[in-house]
Structure formats: structure tokens, C-alpha cells
Design a protein around this motif. Structure first.
Motif, short mmCIF file in Angstrom:
data_model
loop_
_atom_site.label_atom_id
_atom_site.label_comp_id
_atom_site.label_asym_id
_atom_site.label_seq_id
_atom_site.Cartn_x
_atom_site.Cartn_y
_atom_site.Cartn_z
N PRO A 1 0.83 -1.20 0.00
CA PRO A 1 0.00 0.00 0.00
C PRO A 1 0.87 1.26 0.00
CG PRO A 1 -0.82 -1.60 1.59
CD PRO A 1 0.50 -2.11 1.12
N PRO A 2 0.55 2.27 -0.79
CA PRO A 2 1.41 3.47 -0.87
C PRO A 2 1.70 4.10 0.48
CG PRO A 2 -0.29 3.52 -2.58
CD PRO A 2 -0.62 2.37 -1.68
N GLU A 3 0.72 4.06 1.40
CA GLU A 3 0.91 4.70 2.69
C GLU A 3 1.92 3.97 3.57
OE1 GLU A 3 -3.24 2.67 2.82
OE2 GLU A 3 -1.89 3.59 1.34
N TRP A 4 2.31 2.75 3.20
CA TRP A 4 3.31 2.01 3.97
C TRP A 4 4.74 2.46 3.65
CZ3 TRP A 4 2.40 -3.91 4.78
CH2 TRP A 4 1.12 -4.12 5.33
N ASP A 5 4.94 3.10 2.52
CA ASP A 5 6.30 3.40 2.07
C ASP A 5 7.05 4.22 3.12
OD1 ASP A 5 8.52 3.45 0.51
OD2 ASP A 5 7.77 4.92 -0.93
N GLY A 6 8.22 3.72 3.50
CA GLY A 6 9.02 4.38 4.52
C GLY A 6 8.61 4.05 5.94
N ARG A 7 7.58 3.20 6.09
CA ARG A 7 7.05 2.91 7.42
C ARG A 7 7.03 1.42 7.74
NH1 ARG A 7 3.42 7.02 5.25
NH2 ARG A 7 3.80 9.00 6.35
N PHE A 8 7.71 0.59 6.92
CA PHE A 8 7.70 -0.84 7.20
C PHE A 8 9.10 -1.42 6.96
CE2 PHE A 8 7.44 -1.06 2.65
CZ PHE A 8 7.92 -2.32 2.29
N ALA A 9 9.34 -2.55 7.61
CA ALA A 9 10.56 -3.33 7.43
C ALA A 9 10.17 -4.80 7.35
CB ALA A 9 11.55 -3.09 8.57
N VAL A 10 11.10 -5.65 6.94
CA VAL A 10 10.80 -7.07 6.71
C VAL A 10 11.94 -7.92 7.25
CG1 VAL A 10 10.60 -8.83 4.91
CG2 VAL A 10 9.30 -6.73 4.71
N ARG A 11 11.57 -9.10 7.77
CA ARG A 11 12.55 -10.12 8.13
C ARG A 11 12.03 -11.48 7.68
NH1 ARG A 11 14.48 -6.07 8.59
NH2 ARG A 11 15.57 -5.06 10.33
N GLN A 12 12.92 -12.30 7.16
CA GLN A 12 12.56 -13.66 6.77
C GLN A 12 13.14 -14.65 7.77
OE1 GLN A 12 13.55 -14.59 2.71
NE2 GLN A 12 12.68 -12.68 1.92
N THR B 1 7.74 -14.80 6.71
CA THR B 1 8.19 -13.44 6.39
C THR B 1 7.37 -12.48 7.22
OG1 THR B 1 8.76 -14.08 4.12
CG2 THR B 1 8.50 -11.72 4.57
N THR B 2 8.03 -11.78 8.14
CA THR B 2 7.33 -10.90 9.07
C THR B 2 7.55 -9.45 8.69
OG1 THR B 2 7.58 -12.52 10.85
CG2 THR B 2 7.09 -10.25 11.50
N PHE B 3 6.46 -8.69 8.71
CA PHE B 3 6.50 -7.25 8.44
C PHE B 3 6.43 -6.52 9.77
CE2 PHE B 3 5.36 -9.11 4.49
CZ PHE B 3 5.65 -8.19 3.49
N TYR B 4 7.26 -5.48 9.90
CA TYR B 4 7.34 -4.68 11.11
C TYR B 4 7.06 -3.22 10.79
CZ TYR B 4 9.91 -8.73 12.96
OH TYR B 4 10.28 -9.99 13.35
N THR C 1 2.61 -11.63 9.59
CA THR C 1 3.54 -12.63 9.09
C THR C 1 2.87 -13.42 7.97
OG1 THR C 1 4.65 -12.84 11.23
CG2 THR C 1 4.94 -14.64 9.66
N ILE C 2 3.58 -13.55 6.86
CA ILE C 2 3.13 -14.37 5.74
C ILE C 2 3.93 -15.68 5.77
CG2 ILE C 2 3.03 -14.59 3.23
CD1 ILE C 2 2.56 -11.57 3.11
N TYR C 3 3.21 -16.80 5.81
CA TYR C 3 3.82 -18.12 5.92
C TYR C 3 3.76 -18.84 4.56
CZ TYR C 3 3.45 -17.58 11.00
OH TYR C 3 3.56 -17.14 12.29
N THR C 4 4.79 -19.64 4.32
CA THR C 4 4.82 -20.54 3.17
C THR C 4 4.95 -21.96 3.71
OG1 THR C 4 5.93 -18.88 1.82
CG2 THR C 4 6.01 -21.16 1.03
N PHE C 5 3.95 -22.81 3.44
CA PHE C 5 3.93 -24.20 3.92
C PHE C 5 4.07 -25.15 2.74
CE2 PHE C 5 1.29 -21.77 6.94
CZ PHE C 5 1.96 -22.05 8.12
N SER D 1 -1.87 -7.89 17.15
CA SER D 1 -2.70 -6.84 17.76
C SER D 1 -2.13 -5.46 17.45
CB SER D 1 -2.78 -7.05 19.27
OG SER D 1 -1.47 -7.07 19.84
N ALA D 2 -0.81 -5.37 17.31
CA ALA D 2 -0.19 -4.08 16.97
C ALA D 2 -0.64 -3.59 15.60
CB ALA D 2 1.33 -4.20 17.02
N TYR D 3 -0.87 -4.54 14.67
CA TYR D 3 -1.32 -4.15 13.33
C TYR D 3 -2.69 -3.48 13.40
CZ TYR D 3 -2.62 -4.38 8.41
OH TYR D 3 -3.02 -4.06 7.15
N GLU D 4 -3.55 -4.01 14.24
CA GLU D 4 -4.91 -3.47 14.34
C GLU D 4 -4.89 -2.02 14.80
OE1 GLU D 4 -6.94 -6.10 16.95
OE2 GLU D 4 -6.78 -7.85 15.62
#
Length: 449
Positions: free
Chosen positions: A345-356, A366-369, A382-386, A419-422
Motif C-alpha cells: 500500500p502506498p501509505e506504507w512506504d518508509g514505514r515498514f521493514a521485513v525479516r525472513q 516473512t514478518t512485516f514490522y 507474518t506471511i507463511y509458506t507451507f 494486535s499491533a497491526y490493528e
């Protein structure tokens, strides 16, 4: 052209017999019993083999069988092409035989003779729109040199209309006249170190393919990575040439368009004589990322990271106008290992980070912070791949929501939200995340090696 029309007509009985896995290379090129209508053809191929020839099919591309069946002249009747090497002929050992269908079977209609060690690739394409396929052949002359030729067919007899050395080539309707022109990338004969792009167009009532203009690229032939036909904003055709600079690990993109009667590199700087489109190297090709009809070029930038940690990247996708000016059309995060990406989403730019995190061989996360200032903040989702045998059960546990299943159901993707995302000011709905989650599919670089 449908795939079944280019079938392995001589190998079909072997495929059906189930002995493919144990058959030797020699037996695969042997002549099995054929239906009666192919009896005459079988005899002619056997005669060629008996003269000292061996099958020598194209080594790459879409048309690989040593014997291919295709309607070349659009009359509804299939011709047969067979590819051979006669090693005893030093000057032109490579042979492409063309057989026409007649009442009693097939008879020889024409032949192409080529020099070199092998036929590298082979294309059928009605380039000039007359309803008859042109034949585009590339030859491996040596380990360092490749050549290509285009043949028109006159009553199925091949007539060469151009030939040149090359590094890559592609067919494209660059001037929007409904004919396919030819763009050939090659080394500069003046040995400046740069690669050149030659533009061949039809002339003389579509009976000849002529060199019309040449454009300069930013790199040497050795740096070429991909060549793709795409479009600028507004739909103007363009050829996107992606190169990788090994010494700096950067990607450089040249964009070729037809303008003012010739080929032009619209992103080449007049000051530096190099493309303005340079970025850190990725394994992502130009692509229409947002389905707007224009081709976008990926331009990565690093995401915020903790000192010493692995680097992760966000990808800006730029489309281009006829003047070479780029505009950002989308922002993505790509997980190339797990074969998915998320349109951010455009509003996320500069406001998120990622770790795998590879939790196990069959569970990847893959977790978004969030980002607070320049520091990594709260976990958002977190997006999971199973990929394990229990992937469906795993994807349904712990409040996870399934995003996609890859074809064949060998992989399941799921997401959880914290809960932090909410409470995050820039949160979007789960439906938006689901719609923005995409699977990576294999892309086809249309440039021929």
C-alpha cells in the motif's frame, strides 16, 4: 501456432510405449514404425541418415524436436522439417530439410544449409503478414561466435533475406505496422566495447529485410542478461534490454523504441552515453506489474535494517514515456525463494521493514514490522509458506488465514495479523492484503540467445 502441430511425430510411438526412461540417445533418434501415410517420409529420412547424417535438433528455444510438423504456407496441410548434421561436409554440415505433403506422402521441397557446430535455435514467424511463415535460424559457429539468418519461403523453397552475427535478438512490431521487425544485439565492429542494436525492417514490398538503423547500448555483450518486448505508457512498443554489471553488481536498463524512422535508446544519457536507469542488481525482469498495459522496470531500494542483519529490499516499478521519463507505478516486496510478492500500500512506504525466517525446511515465515524513526518497531503481520505434507493443517492453525494455494496444491500461503497491526495508523484491511498478495510465475525473456 498450437503446440501439437510441432509434435515429435517420429518419437510419438516411443513416448506412448513407456520406454522413454530407459532408451539410449541413439535409440531415441532411430526410426520406429510409423503410420502408413508417413512411410515415404520415413524412407527419405532413413536415406539421409544412411548417407552419414545424424539428427541435430535446435539446442534452445521453443522448437526442439529433430523432426517437426507445421503448416508453413497456411494452406491447411502440414509440412515436415527435419534437422541434420553431416559431419563430412566441412563448409555446411548443418541441414534443415523441408518436406511437403503430397498424395503419396511427402516429398522434398527445399533445404537450408548452414555452417557451424550446431543449430542454436529455430523460430517460425509470419513476420511480413503474407500468411507464410518466415524461418529464423541461429547457428553456433564456435564457442564465441553465433550467427543468425532469416529465410522467406517461395513455394516452400527457402530464400535467405538477411544474415548477421549476433549476441541476442528479438522480433517485435516496433513501428506498429502489423509486421514483425527484427532487433539484433551485437558487438560493435569498431571494438569500442559497447553493444549495438541493429534494426531490420521490411522493404521492397515486404520481400526483403533490410538494416534501417543502429542504436547504442550502455554495456558490452558480456553484460547482457535479458531482452524483452514490452510497451511504454500509452502503448508504444519498446524493447527492454537488461544487463548486469559484475564489477559493481548493478543492473542497467536500456529501452529501445522506434522514433523518427529508426531505433533510439530513449534512456541513454547524452552526457555519459550510458543509460540513466541503473540500480542494485536483482533477479527481477521488467514486467507489467499492475496490468496497465505498460512495462515497468524494477528499481530496488534497501529497507530499514538492524545493524549487521541481512539486507531486504523494496522494489519500485517504473513505467516510461516516449521521452524516457520514468514514473513509479507500484511498490512491492518480493520473496523470490518462496515465489510470492506483495503489492505494498502506498501509505506504507518508509514505514515498514521485513525479516525472513525459515522455521523449518517446510515452514518459512516473512514478518512485516513497523518503523519508528529509523528503528524497527512492532511486529505487524507474518506471511507463511507451507510445503510439508501437513501444509493445509498448518495453514489453518493459530488464527492464520489462507492467502493462496499454488497449482498442484504443493504449497499453501497464509497470513496472521498481530494486535499491533490493528492499532497501526497505516493498516489496511485483510481483503486488501489478500488482493495484493501475488504468486511469482516464470517470466519468459523473448530475446533469443
Amino acid at each position: 501456432m498450437t503446440g501439437w502441430k510441432k509434435c515429435w511425430i517420429l518419437f510419438l510411438p516411443l513416448l506412448l510405449s513407456g520406454c522413454m526412461m530407459s532408451a539410449s540417445a541413439e535409440s531415441l533418434y532411430a526410426l520406429p514404425q510409423l503410420p502408413e501415410e508417413y512411410g515415404a517420409l520415413s524412407a527419405q529420412l532413413a536415406e539421409i541418415l544412411a548417407s552419414g547424417a545424424e539428427y541435430a535438433p535446435p539446442q534452445s528455444g521453443r522448437n526442439l524436436p529433430p523432426v517437426q510438423k507445421v503448416d508453413l504456407d497456411g494452406d491447411g496441410s502440414d509440412e515436415v522439417l527435419a534437422f541434420f548434421r553431416i559431419s563430412s561436409e566441412e563448409r555446411s554440415p548443418l541441414k534443415i530439410y523441408i518436406f511437403r505433403a503430397v498424395e503419396e506422402g511427402y516429398q522434398l521441397a527445399g533445404r537450408i544449409d548452414g555452417s557451424g557446430t550446431s543449430i542454436h535455435s529455430f523460430l517460425y514467424e509470419d513476420m511480413n503478414g503474407d500468411g507464410i511463415q518466415e524461418l529464423v535460424v541461429s547457428w553456433s559457429v564456435s564457442a564465441e561466435v553465433q550467427a543468425m539468418s532469416v529465410y522467406m519461403l517461395e513455394d516452400l523453397e527457402p530464400v535467405q533475406v538477411m544474415s548477421t552475427s549476433y549476441a541476442r535478438y528479438t522480433l517485435a512490431d516496433m513501428d506498429s505496422d502489423d509486421d514483425q521487425e527484427l532487433v539484433v544485439l551485437r558487438s560493435d565492429d569498431a571494438e569500442t566495447g559497447f553493444c549495438l542494436a541493429d534494426y531490420y525492417d521490411w522493404g521492397g514490398g515486404s520481400s526483403s529485410l533490410q538494416l534501417q538503423s543502429t542504436a547504442k547500448l550502455s554495456v558490452s555483450v558480456a553484460a547482457l542478461q535479458w531482452v524483452q518486448v514490452g510497451a511504454l505508457r500509452g502503448g508504444k512498443p519498446a524493447v527492454f534490454v537488461t544487463s548486469r554489471l559484475a564489477d559493481t553488481n548493478e543492473t542497467i536498463t536500456d529501452i529501445l523504441v522506434y522514433r523518427q524512422g529508426g531505433l533510439e535508446n530513449v534512456v541513454l544519457s547524452s552526457d555519459t552515453a550510458v543509460s540513466t536507469q541503473i540500480s542494485p542488481a536483482t533477479n527481477l525482469q521488467p514486467w507489467d506489474i499492475n496490468d496497465d498495459g505498460a512495462t515497468e522496470v524494477p528499481m530496488p531500494e534497501p529497507l530499514p535494517s538492524e545493524g549487521g542483519g541481512e539486507a531486504y529490499w523494496k522494489i519500485y516499478w517504473h513505467s516510461y514515456g516516449a521521452d524516457g521519463a520514468g514514473q513509479v507505478q507500484a511498490l512491492t516486496y518480493h520473496n523470490l525463494t518462496d515465489k510470492w510478492f506483495l503489492i505494498i500500500p502506498p501509505e506504507w512506504d518508509g514505514r515498514f521493514a521485513v525479516r525472513q525466517n525459515n522455521i523449518s525446511s517446510s515452514v518459512h515465515a516473512t514478518t512485516f514490522y513497523s518503523v519508528l524513526g529509523r528503528a524497527v518497531g512492532d511486529e505487524l503481520m507474518t506471511i507463511y509458506t507451507f510445503t510439508g505434507t501437513d501444509r493445509e493443517a498448518q495453514a489453518a492453525k493459530g488464527g492464520r488465514t489462507i492467502l493462496r494455494r499454488r497449482a498442484g496444491l504443493d504449497t499453501v500461503y497464509a497470513v496472521t495479523f498481530s494486535s499491533a497491526y490493528e492499532n497501526w495508523s497505516y493498516a489496511v484491511s485483510q481483503d486488501v492484503i489478500s488482493e495484493s498478495f501475488k504468486l511469482i510465475v516464470n517470466q519468459w525473456s523473448m530475446g533469443e540467445n
